[in-house]
Design an enzyme around this catalytic site. Structure first.
Site, PDB file in Angstrom:
ATOM      1  CG  HIS A  22     -54.305   4.580  30.218  1.00 39.69           C
ATOM      2  ND1 HIS A  22     -54.662   3.729  31.162  1.00 39.69           N
ATOM      3  CD2 HIS A  22     -53.190   4.491  29.226  1.00 39.69           C
ATOM      4  CE1 HIS A  22     -53.514   2.971  30.783  1.00 39.69           C
ATOM      5  NE2 HIS A  22     -52.897   3.322  29.851  1.00 39.69           N
ATOM      6  CD  GLU A  23     -51.768   6.408  26.740  1.00 42.47           C
ATOM      7  OE1 GLU A  23     -50.381   6.487  26.863  1.00 42.47           O
ATOM      8  OE2 GLU A  23     -52.136   5.275  26.229  1.00 42.47           O
ATOM      9  CG  HIS A  26     -48.864   5.862  30.794  1.00 38.96           C
ATOM     10  ND1 HIS A  26     -48.358   4.894  31.772  1.00 38.96           N
ATOM     11  CD2 HIS A  26     -49.505   5.262  29.988  1.00 38.96           C
ATOM     12  CE1 HIS A  26     -49.070   3.792  31.364  1.00 38.96           C
ATOM     13  NE2 HIS A  26     -49.948   3.869  30.817  1.00 38.96           N
TER      14      HIS A  26
END
Length: 453
Positions: A22-23, A26
């Site tokens: 997920h990170e 980003h």
């Protein structure tokens, strides 16, 4: 490895994988948009590991493995030099900020598809969707032992797990559903499962059992494990006998024995009980006796207890080839996403208990341990569902979540200027309160469902 240690281990692995990806979503898009990333951390709190990369980003693993974050250069947090200003997140066009924020949930959605693809290619061992027992609503709707459930509504059910997943939404909505069945003589027919007759309140976790469906692999073999002294079976039957018939009535499972004994007892007299003992078929004379349970209830019984059954053998595999697995994974991801949104809607409207909707770390850890012990394909399926849930949860328009930031940027697109800091501060306060309430509910459910039994 004990269940507690196993659950803790697989919880850390699962959360670590999902949060890292997920990170990374980003991080990757931020770098593509020219934003300087100051810190990439998996976990919170004091770092257990930390290093600074050639790009100047600090990569860290935090002590608390229940989340993560990507810290970007942003002049709203502190003063920066004019030379670094073009690399600040807040200086980027709104469409780039939207892309950066949306990249985390999108990464989880991509990961969900990838995990499901892997599950389909490896092949998930399961049980055939064959009915072992039918009572209540299932029996009244025409389902019988030996029926193979081929389709629930529009969803094919190649395994018993698919039967359960397909039935639960209809059960929660009390909605009648068409079931395509192949009977034990090979005839394909359609049945109408009358789920509108379900009670107003029932344990959603036991929906299939409440409907009255039992799987073939759940049947306990009619093998004697113990004989109580001074009972009808004492001196007649032996431990290890497999009962095949009583008074000419077949006994395919232990569940069939009590009603057959009761009918014989009410009729009165002796009858022949057929057993297999050490490979030999025997027919022995027996007469049930009137017995009494600890509750005082009287019943006709033989005085026998079942042997501990062996784990059932998985007799079905959900598998596709590498090419066919891709559309299957995409379709399953879309289906599960729709079901997750539907479940959120049921929770908000009170049609489903929040106790069974919001899971905390204890529940997730226990599930991860159980799925991992079932094999890699099962564990990949769990990771896919967790990744999908994480992605959709982060898209909810709650301030401090990715969806809340996306809401701010959409408002900025409409009004032509950023949302005021006062509005953002108020939103963050509301968002923190909502997340804290959600976490409190998750921990409460963990205690209620796992620790208080």
């Amino acid at each position: 490895m004990s269940e507690i240690l196993g659950s803790l281990w697989w919880l850390i692995i699962s959360i670590g994988v999902l949060v890292t990806f997920h990170e990374f979503g980003h991080f990757w898009v931020a770098r593509r948009c020219g934003v300087k990333v100051l810190r990439f951390s998996v976990g919170f709190g004091k770092p257990l590991y930390e290093r600074t990369g050639k790009d100047g980003t600090v990569y860290a693993i935090g002590m608390i493995p229940l989340g993560g974050y990507v810290k970007m250069l942003d002049e709203r947090e502190y003063e920066i030099t004019e030379a670094l200003a073009p690399q600040a997140f807040n200086r980027k066009p709104v469409w780039q900020r939207i892309a950066i924020v949306a990249a985390g949930p999108v990464a989880n959605l991509i990961l969900c598809v990838a995990f499901l693809w892997g599950m389909f290619v490896i092949g998930r061992p399961d049980f055939a969707p064959v009915v072992g027992s039918a009572s209540g609503i299932a029996a009244e709707s025409g389902l019988r032992r030996g029926d193979t459930l081929m389709q629930i509504g529009d969803r094919p059910t190649p395994t018993w797990s698919e039967v359960q997943m397909a039935l639960i939404p209809y059960a929660l909505d009390r909605e009648d559903v068409r079931v395509k069945v192949r009977t034990d003589n090979g005839t394909e027919v359609n049945r109408e499962l009358q789920l509108s007759r379900l009670p107003a309140a029932f344990d959603e976790r036991r929906a299939v059992q409440v409907i009255g469906l039992g799987a073939r692999h759940e049947l306990v073999p009619a093998v004697i494990g113990r004989i109580n002294p001074d009972t009808a079976a004492w001196g007649v039957l032996a431990e290890g006998d497999r009962i095949t018939a009583l008074d000419g009535e077949p006994i395919p499972s232990w569940n069939d024995l009590p009603p057959a004994v009761a009918r014989l007892g009410e009729r009165g007299g002796k009858a022949m009980i057929e057993v297999v003992r050490n490979g030999d078929r025997l027919a022995l004379e027996i007469a049930p006796k009137r017995m009494q349970r600890e509750t005082g209830e009287k019943f006709w019984g033989l005085g026998v207890l079942p042997a501990t059954p062996q784990p059932p053998r998985r007799d079905a595999v959900l598998r596709y080839g590498p090419i066919q697995a891709l559309p299957a994974a995409l379709g399953e991801s879309a289906h599960q996403a729709r079901e997750l949104f539907a479940m959120i809607g049921r929770a908000f409207t009170g049609r489903v208990s929040l106790q069974n909707t919001v899971a905390g770390p204890v529940t997730i850890g226990r599930a991860a341990n159980a799925y991992a012990n079932n094999g890699p394909a099962w564990y990949l399926q769990l990771l896919a569902m967790l990744s999908l849930s994480l992605g959709i949860l982060n898209l909810l328009p709650i301030p401090i979540l990715d969806g809340g930031h996306l809401l701010y940027y959409l408002i900025e697109l409409v009004k032509g200027s950023p949302v005021s800091e006062r509005v953002m501060a108020a939103g963050h306060f509301v968002g923190l309160a909502l997340i804290a309430s959600l976490m409190g509910l998750a921990f409460y459910n963990d205690i209620l469902n796992n620790l208080v039994r």
